[in-house]
Design a protein around this motif. Structure first.
Motif, PDB file in Angstrom:
ATOM      1  N   PRO A   5      -2.919   0.265  -4.065  1.00  0.00           N
ATOM      2  CA  PRO A   5      -3.820   0.432  -2.926  1.00  0.00           C
ATOM      3  C   PRO A   5      -3.291   1.498  -1.958  1.00  0.00           C
ATOM      4  O   PRO A   5      -2.078   1.628  -1.771  1.00  0.00           O
ATOM      5  N   THR A   6      -4.202   2.268  -1.384  1.00  0.00           N
ATOM      6  CA  THR A   6      -3.810   3.344  -0.490  1.00  0.00           C
ATOM      7  C   THR A   6      -4.553   3.246   0.832  1.00  0.00           C
ATOM      8  O   THR A   6      -5.629   2.650   0.911  1.00  0.00           O
ATOM      9  N   ALA A   7      -3.948   3.842   1.844  1.00  0.00           N
ATOM     10  CA  ALA A   7      -4.596   3.945   3.149  1.00  0.00           C
ATOM     11  C   ALA A   7      -4.358   5.340   3.693  1.00  0.00           C
ATOM     12  O   ALA A   7      -3.232   5.842   3.671  1.00  0.00           O
ATOM     13  N   ILE A  66      -8.509   4.280   6.772  1.00  0.00           N
ATOM     14  CA  ILE A  66      -9.462   4.226   5.675  1.00  0.00           C
ATOM     15  C   ILE A  66      -8.668   3.770   4.468  1.00  0.00           C
ATOM     16  O   ILE A  66      -7.722   4.440   4.049  1.00  0.00           O
ATOM     17  N   SER A  67      -9.000   2.595   3.934  1.00  0.00           N
ATOM     18  CA  SER A  67      -8.192   2.058   2.845  1.00  0.00           C
ATOM     19  C   SER A  67      -9.023   1.862   1.584  1.00  0.00           C
ATOM     20  O   SER A  67     -10.241   1.752   1.632  1.00  0.00           O
ATOM     21  N   SER A  68      -8.305   1.830   0.479  1.00  0.00           N
ATOM     22  CA  SER A  68      -8.927   1.588  -0.818  1.00  0.00           C
ATOM     23  C   SER A  68      -7.998   0.718  -1.643  1.00  0.00           C
ATOM     24  O   SER A  68      -6.797   0.963  -1.694  1.00  0.00           O
ATOM     25  N   ARG A  69      -8.554  -0.259  -2.291  1.00  0.00           N
ATOM     26  CA  ARG A  69      -7.751  -1.103  -3.190  1.00  0.00           C
ATOM     27  C   ARG A  69      -7.568  -0.439  -4.549  1.00  0.00           C
ATOM     28  O   ARG A  69      -6.808  -0.931  -5.374  1.00  0.00           O
ATOM     29  N   ARG A  70      -8.290   0.634  -4.796  1.00  0.00           N
ATOM     30  CA  ARG A  70      -8.184   1.405  -6.037  1.00  0.00           C
ATOM     31  C   ARG A  70      -8.342   0.530  -7.281  1.00  0.00           C
ATOM     32  O   ARG A  70      -7.621   0.662  -8.254  1.00  0.00           O
ATOM     33  N   TYR A 107       0.845  -1.193   0.000  1.00  0.00           N
ATOM     34  CA  TYR A 107       0.000   0.000   0.000  1.00  0.00           C
ATOM     35  C   TYR A 107       0.876   1.237   0.000  1.00  0.00           C
ATOM     36  O   TYR A 107       2.056   1.170   0.342  1.00  0.00           O
TER      37      TYR A 107
END
Length: 176
Positions: free
Chosen positions: A107-109, A123-127, A13
């Motif tokens: 992916p970001t958090a 709060i995470s996203s796999r994008r 990430y």
């Protein structure tokens, strides 16, 4: 010559940490005291820690990243440079092309850290990117890795999906 090869399989990430004096109330505005960007993800972090501690071992990371031109070349470059700077070989990454009209990202958090309580909210996203390596990729790359090295090895599976980790573990056992 390295004492062995340590392969870490799993996600990476890009983390953005926001330090705040106190956790914000819902529907409010607040400035961060500081913002820090770093490479994250359990497998990404494990790879770098092992590279720092086991300096006579070669450390390789195998995970998924967007293919070139998939929409986040800057994020991919950031992650790959961080791995390189930490002595981790990321050439076994499975590069995922986008489907028509899709953009993929690393992916970001976003992590909010409260100085008042020490708590953190993630709060995470796999994008758009499935964070699990495919069994097909693993089944091709692991035997290639084993054939190319004449040293001992260790495989660490850091995946979230139970069925996936079972399939990868069975394949590793078959190959090794």
């Amino acid at each position: 010559m390295s004492a062995g090869t340590f392969l870490v399989v799993g996600g990476v990430y890009i983390d953005e940490l926001h330090a705040v004096s106190a956790y914000p109330k819902e529907d409010s505005t607040q400035r961060s005291l500081s913002v820090t960007r770093r490479r994250g993800g359990n497998a990404g972090n494990t790879s770098c820690v092992v590279a720092q501690l086991a300096t006579n071992w070669g450390v390789k990371w195998m995970g998924v990243l967007p293919a070139p031109g998939a929409g986040d070349d800057e994020g991919v470059a950031y992650v790959l440079e961080d791995f390189r700077a930490n002595g981790v070989d990321a050439r076994l990454a499975e590069r995922i092309p986008p489907k028509a009209g899709e953009r993929l990202g690393v992916p970001t958090a976003t992590i909010i850290v409260s100085e008042a309580t020490g708590s953190r909210t993630i709060i995470s996203s796999r994008r758009g990117l499935n964070c699990e390596i495919s069994l097909e990729w693993f089944s091709v790359k692991l035997p290639e890795l084993v054939a190319s090295t004449r040293s001992r090895g260790w495989v660490h599976l850091e995946t979230r999906d139970y069925d996936s980790v079972i399939r990868l573990a069975k394949e590793a056992r078959r190959v090794l």
